[in-house]
Every structure is written in C-alpha cells, then in structure tokens.
Design an enzyme around this catalytic site. Structure first.
Site, PDB file in Angstrom:
ATOM      1  N   TYR A   1      48.827  55.766  18.325  1.00  0.00           N
ATOM      2  CA  TYR A   1      49.039  54.720  19.609  1.00  0.00           C
ATOM      3  C   TYR A   1      49.124  55.221  20.627  1.00  0.00           C
ATOM      4  O   TYR A   1      48.198  55.386  21.613  1.00  0.00           O
ATOM      5  CB  TYR A   1      49.708  53.690  18.772  1.00  0.00           C
ATOM      6  CG  TYR A   1      50.729  53.023  20.329  1.00  0.00           C
ATOM      7  CD1 TYR A   1      50.271  51.655  20.051  1.00  0.00           C
ATOM      8  CD2 TYR A   1      52.122  54.004  20.925  1.00  0.00           C
ATOM      9  CE1 TYR A   1      50.541  51.083  21.409  1.00  0.00           C
ATOM     10  CE2 TYR A   1      52.517  53.161  22.474  1.00  0.00           C
ATOM     11  CZ  TYR A   1      51.437  51.533  22.335  1.00  0.00           C
ATOM     12  OH  TYR A   1      52.487  50.414  22.479  1.00  0.00           O
TER      13      TYR A   1
ATOM     14  N   SER B   1      51.187  52.812  28.760  1.00  0.00           N
ATOM     15  CA  SER B   1      52.388  53.346  28.230  1.00  0.00           C
ATOM     16  C   SER B   1      53.142  54.600  28.449  1.00  0.00           C
ATOM     17  O   SER B   1      52.200  55.728  28.444  1.00  0.00           O
ATOM     18  CB  SER B   1      52.411  53.062  26.466  1.00  0.00           C
ATOM     19  OG  SER B   1      53.493  53.496  26.083  1.00  0.00           O
TER      20      SER B   1
END
Ligand code: NAD
Ligand code: MG
Length: 328
Positions: free
Chosen positions: A233, A220
């Site tokens: 995360y 990501s």
C-alpha cells in the site's frame, strides 16, 4: 466620564476580549458573544482506545463504532464551488464522503463512484447532496476494471453535462505483517485500485476537462513514512505523489491544476476491514501530537481549497493532514 477615560476603559475591554478566548480554549471550546468559536483539536473527537472491530471488505461507515464524522451536521458552504461538476471515487464513505458533502454544500453537482456492496452508504451521500440542492449521480462499479473506468467518465459527463473536478480518492489497503504473507492477488488488487484506476480514469477524463479544472489525488502519510505492515500500500501512495508532481507539470500549460491530499490516521471503513491490525486500531492515531485519529470531516476543507479557483497558483502540491506527523 471623560473621553480619554472612556477610551481607556474600552481599550481594557477589547484587550480582555482578545486574550480571554485563548486562555479559556486551553481547557474547553469557547463561544461568547461575537467571538469566533474556538475548537480545541485535542478534545474535538473521540480519542483512543477505540473499540476493536472488523468488517468484511469494503466495509460500511454506518457500521463503525464510533460513527465517523463526515461533516453531515457541521459542514457549512459559502458558494466556493458554485456550478462546478465533480466526480469523486470512493465518495460513499470516509474521506471521499466528506469531500462529497462539502462540494455539494459549496454549490457543486457531484457524481460518486463506489463498489456495489456499499450501496447503503452511497444512498446516504446521495440524499445529502440532494438536500444541499445539488444534482447527485451514483455510479457503482469496480475501478479495477479498465472498461468500467471509461464508462464511469462517460456516465459522469453525460449526467453532469461535463466534468471540471476529478477526485481520485478510492483506495485499497490490506495490512500484512510480512512480505511473505502478501499474495499476488492482494498485491494486484492494491496496485490496480490505487495506481491503475487513477491512470485509466484520468486518461478517460482528460479530453473533457476544461482550463480551470482541478484534479485531486488522495495519497497518504504512508508515502513518506511507510509502516512495516503496509509494504505494498505504501508504495502505491508514493506513486500517487509522483502522479501529482508529474501530471501537474504536464497539465499546467493546459490550465489544469493537479494536487494531492496526504492524510494520516483517519477513522474510516478502510481501517476496520483489513487495512489495520486490531491492536493498531485500538490506539489509532494515539501516538500523534493530537493524540487521536482524525475524522473525515477534518479534511473536507482541504479538498475544497484545492478545488477552488482561489487556489489558482497551487499545483503539484501535497497538502498534509496527519495530526502532527507526516512530511508534506
Ligand atoms: P473508505 O473505505 O471510506 O474509502 C475508500 C473507498 O474506496 C471505498 O469506500 C470504496 O468505495 C472505494 N474502493 C475501494 N476499492 C474499490 C474498487 N475496486 N472499485 C471502486 N471503488 C473502490 O476509506 P478512506 O480512508 O476514506 O479512503 C479514502 C482514501 O484515503 C484512500 O485512497 C486511502 O488510501 C486514503 N487514506 C486513508 C487514510 C486513513 O487513515 N483512513 C490515510 C491515508 C490515506
Ligand atoms: Mg466505502
């Protein structure tokens, strides 16, 4: 008309053909005669503000508004992955579904893993893989369970008759504005899903992967530019980058390539079932140069490229798709 005049005239026509599309594309998509279709990325998909919406985890793509585009109607294959045998975790929805559709249309047989609560989404993907004329294998189960990860690989290998394309794409994301709000069980779920599961799955898969196989991780933009509300995360997505960089070095001598895809804001269930704050969701991707959220379909060709034999010198790489932001 002399030959010279005729050629001069032709020259003007060619120049017009070459120049015209780029001018027109500033305002709209262009499709004329044999010219390529140019799509303006700015107005290709819905832009913010998006409607506020919430679903319980893990969420369903089919209940999102607007519906995400996974390439169901648009992705066209050209045999780039003919005969390949792929496993995609989180293949029921979002980015994993877009990869599953593309892989099948490129000629691969595809197994998908997902949570049992996502059966409705998974059924649609299975139907799309079969429509492409390929074998579809649905293996529901929770990848935070080590034993299930081993079973997942065993089932994939026995159903597909092997495995040469492993996509570790499933992920868990829960927004928390303060570290003080992150309970141990949430932290644990994030680490188990995003770090342990790819570790267990890769270990179980490795003995089956032949030279020429490809492993792809979904990391990501959060690995490089972490948001304040995704403290746990973001750390796991940075770990996914290290997974790619280290494993590529380890497996290069075996002829197995390992790469990653780093999406920016993409319109998926992950974001509407606790992954994002509601006010951020409304303007999701609005601050990027392309001024909108990406759609899963816009990442499919990257997953195909990284899997393709043609990318044989690419390993240890992270390919970004973040609408103009992000690092890799
Ligand atoms: P998504 O919700 O459509 O897909 C995530 C999938 O993960 C789910 O469909 C589910 O099947 C699977 N999953 C989650 N927990 C699981 C568990 N315990 N066991 C089995 N499966 C489980 O959302 P998405 O955005 O397509 O997510 C795919 C990947 O993309 C994730 O790794 C995510 O971190 C990454 N990503 C997404 C974005 C974004 O903006 N959507 C941005 C960067 C990275
Ligand atoms: Mg899902």
């Amino acid at each position: 008309m002399s030959r010279r005049q005729a050629l001069k005239g032709l020259g003007t026509t060619v120049a017009t053909l070459v120049v015209a599309p780029s001018i027109a594309a500033e305002t709209k998509n262009v499709s004329e005669g044999n010219n390529p279709v140019l799509e303006n990325p700015l107005d290709k998909y819905p832009k913010p503000p998006y409607p506020k919406q919430k679903q319980p985890h893990p969420g369903l793509a089919s209940k999102m508004d607007p519906l995400p585009d996974h390439g169901e109607k648009t992705y066209k294959g050209s045999g780039r992955l003919l005969g390949r045998k792929a496993l995609i975790t989180g293949g029921d929805s979002g980015i994993g579904r877009a990869a599953a559709i593309a892989y099948a249309r490129e000629g691969a047989d595809v197994a998908i893993n997902y949570l049992p609560a996502e059966e409705e989404d998974a059924k649609e993907v299975v139907a799309l893989i079969k429509e492409a004329g390929r074998k579809a294998v649905a293996i529901p189960g929770d990848i935070t369970d080590k034993d299930f990860c081993v079973t997942l690989i065993e089932k994939t290998v026995s159903e597909l008759g092997g495995l040469d394309l492993l996509v570790n794409n499933a992920g868990y994301q829960k927004s928390n504005l303060s570290i003080l709000d992150i309970h141990d069980d949430t932290f644990d779920a994030t680490i188990k899903t995003n770090i342990y599961a790819p570790f267990w799955i890769t270990k179980a898969a490795l003995p089956h992967l032949p030279a020429g196989a490809s492993i792809i991780a979904t990391t990501s933009v959060q690995a490089y530019d972490p948001s304040e509300n995704l403290f746990d995360y973001a750390q796991t997505k940075a770990a996914n980058v290290a997974y790619v960089k280290s494993l590529a070095k380890q497996l290069g001598p075996k002829g197995i390539r390992v790469n990653g895809v780093a999406p920016g804001p993409v319109w998926t269930a992950l974001q509407v079932c606790g992954g994002q704050e509601q006010d951020k969701l409304e303007n999701f991707g609005g601050d990027s140069p392309l001024q909108r959220a990406g759609q899963p379909a816009e990442l499919a060709s990257i997953f195909v490229q990284l899997a393709d034999n043609g990318a044989s010198f690419s390993t240890g790489q992270i390919y970004g798709a973040a609408g103009g932001g992000g690092h890799p």
